[in-house]
Design an enzyme around this catalytic site. Sequence first.
Site, PDB file in Angstrom:
ATOM      1  CG  ASN A   9     -33.783  18.403 -60.624  1.00 20.33           C
ATOM      2  OD1 ASN A   9     -33.415  19.537 -60.340  1.00 20.33           O
ATOM      3  ND2 ASN A   9     -34.008  17.465 -59.722  1.00 20.33           N
ATOM      4  CG  ASP A  67     -33.027   6.347 -62.787  1.00 19.75           C
ATOM      5  OD1 ASP A  67     -33.870   7.203 -63.085  1.00 19.75           O
ATOM      6  OD2 ASP A  67     -33.309   5.326 -62.123  1.00 19.75           O
ATOM      7  CB  THR A  68     -30.422   8.483 -57.968  1.00 15.66           C
ATOM      8  OG1 THR A  68     -29.364   9.175 -58.610  1.00 15.66           O
ATOM      9  CG2 THR A  68     -30.024   8.246 -56.516  1.00 15.66           C
ATOM     10  CG  PHE A 147     -33.673  15.916 -52.966  1.00 14.88           C
ATOM     11  CD1 PHE A 147     -32.320  16.188 -53.097  1.00 14.88           C
ATOM     12  CD2 PHE A 147     -34.230  14.908 -53.750  1.00 14.88           C
ATOM     13  CE1 PHE A 147     -31.535  15.479 -53.985  1.00 14.88           C
ATOM     14  CE2 PHE A 147     -33.454  14.191 -54.643  1.00 14.88           C
ATOM     15  CZ  PHE A 147     -32.103  14.480 -54.757  1.00 14.88           C
ATOM     16  N   GLY A 148     -35.546  14.197 -50.808  1.00 13.30           N
ATOM     17  CA  GLY A 148     -35.724  12.742 -50.834  1.00 13.30           C
ATOM     18  C   GLY A 148     -35.449  12.109 -49.477  1.00 13.30           C
ATOM     19  CG  ASP A 150     -30.546  14.098 -48.872  1.00 10.92           C
ATOM     20  OD1 ASP A 150     -30.030  13.037 -49.285  1.00 10.92           O
ATOM     21  OD2 ASP A 150     -30.467  15.174 -49.482  1.00 10.92           O
ATOM     22  CE  LYS A 170     -27.235  14.540 -51.325  1.00  8.53           C
ATOM     23  NZ  LYS A 170     -28.620  14.799 -51.703  1.00  8.53           N
ATOM     24  CG  HIS A 175     -25.896   9.073 -54.521  1.00 11.10           C
ATOM     25  ND1 HIS A 175     -25.868   9.586 -53.238  1.00 11.10           N
ATOM     26  CD2 HIS A 175     -27.026   9.557 -55.077  1.00 11.10           C
ATOM     27  CE1 HIS A 175     -26.946  10.309 -53.023  1.00 11.10           C
ATOM     28  NE2 HIS A 175     -27.671  10.323 -54.142  1.00 11.10           N
TER      29      HIS A 175
END
Length: 190
Positions: A9, A67-68, A147-148, A150, A170, A175
Site C-alpha cells: 500500500n 493488519d487491521t 476508506f473501508g 470509515d 483521523k 487504531h
Amino acid sequence: MELIFATYNPHKLSEIRDALGPRYTLQGLGDLNEKEIPETGSTIEENSLIKAEYIFKKYQKACFSDDTGLEVSALNNEPGVFSARYAGTGHSVDNIDLLLSNLIDQKDRKAQFKTIITYFDENGRKFVFEGLVHGKIVLEKEGFEGFGYDPIFQPNGFKETFAEMSLSQKNKISHRGIALKKLLAHLTSR
Ligand code: IMP
C-alpha cells in the site's frame, strides 16, 4: 537504519516514511518485487505475524507488518480478520451494505478497530504493538473521506464518523496511528 514494511500500500508507506524521518530507509514489498503474502491466519494477530515472519526469514533484516480489522460486538466481533472481504467482493461499498443489513434493528452498535503491528528487529526479536479505537456503527453512511468502513464508524467522544474527519485528524486518534506511535517510540528508544 534499513527497515522493510510488509505492505504494497503506497499510502501506508508514505505515511510511515513521513513519520520515521530520514534516519530510516523504508522498503515496501513492491520495492523488493515480492508477490502478495497469503493471509491465511484466523486472527488479525496471526495475519500480522505471518507477513512479518515471512519477510524476516527471507531477508534477515528488521521488518514489520500491520493488519487491521473491524470488530462489531453484536456480530461476535465480525468481520474482524475478514474485514477486507466481508461481502466476498473486496469492495468497501458491499462490505458496508452487508454490515449495516446485519445490524438492522440491532440496538447494540458497539465496535472497535484493531491494528496489530508485528516488528522483528535485525536479530529476530519479535515485538507486537496494538492500536485500538472504540466506537459505534452509525445507522447510515456519513462522510466521504478515508476508506473501508470509515463512513459508518464513529469513534467514542466524537460526533463525526472517520469519513467526516481529515486524514491528519483521523491519524491522531486512529487504531493504526496508535499502533504506529508505539512502534516509533520503540524504534527511537533504541
Ligand atoms: P488492512 O489489514 O490494513 O489491509 O485492513 C483490512 C481491512 O480493514 C481493509 O480492507 C478495510 O476494509 C478495513 N480497514 C482497515 N483500516 C481501516 C480504517 O482505518 N478505516 C476503515 N476501514 C479500515
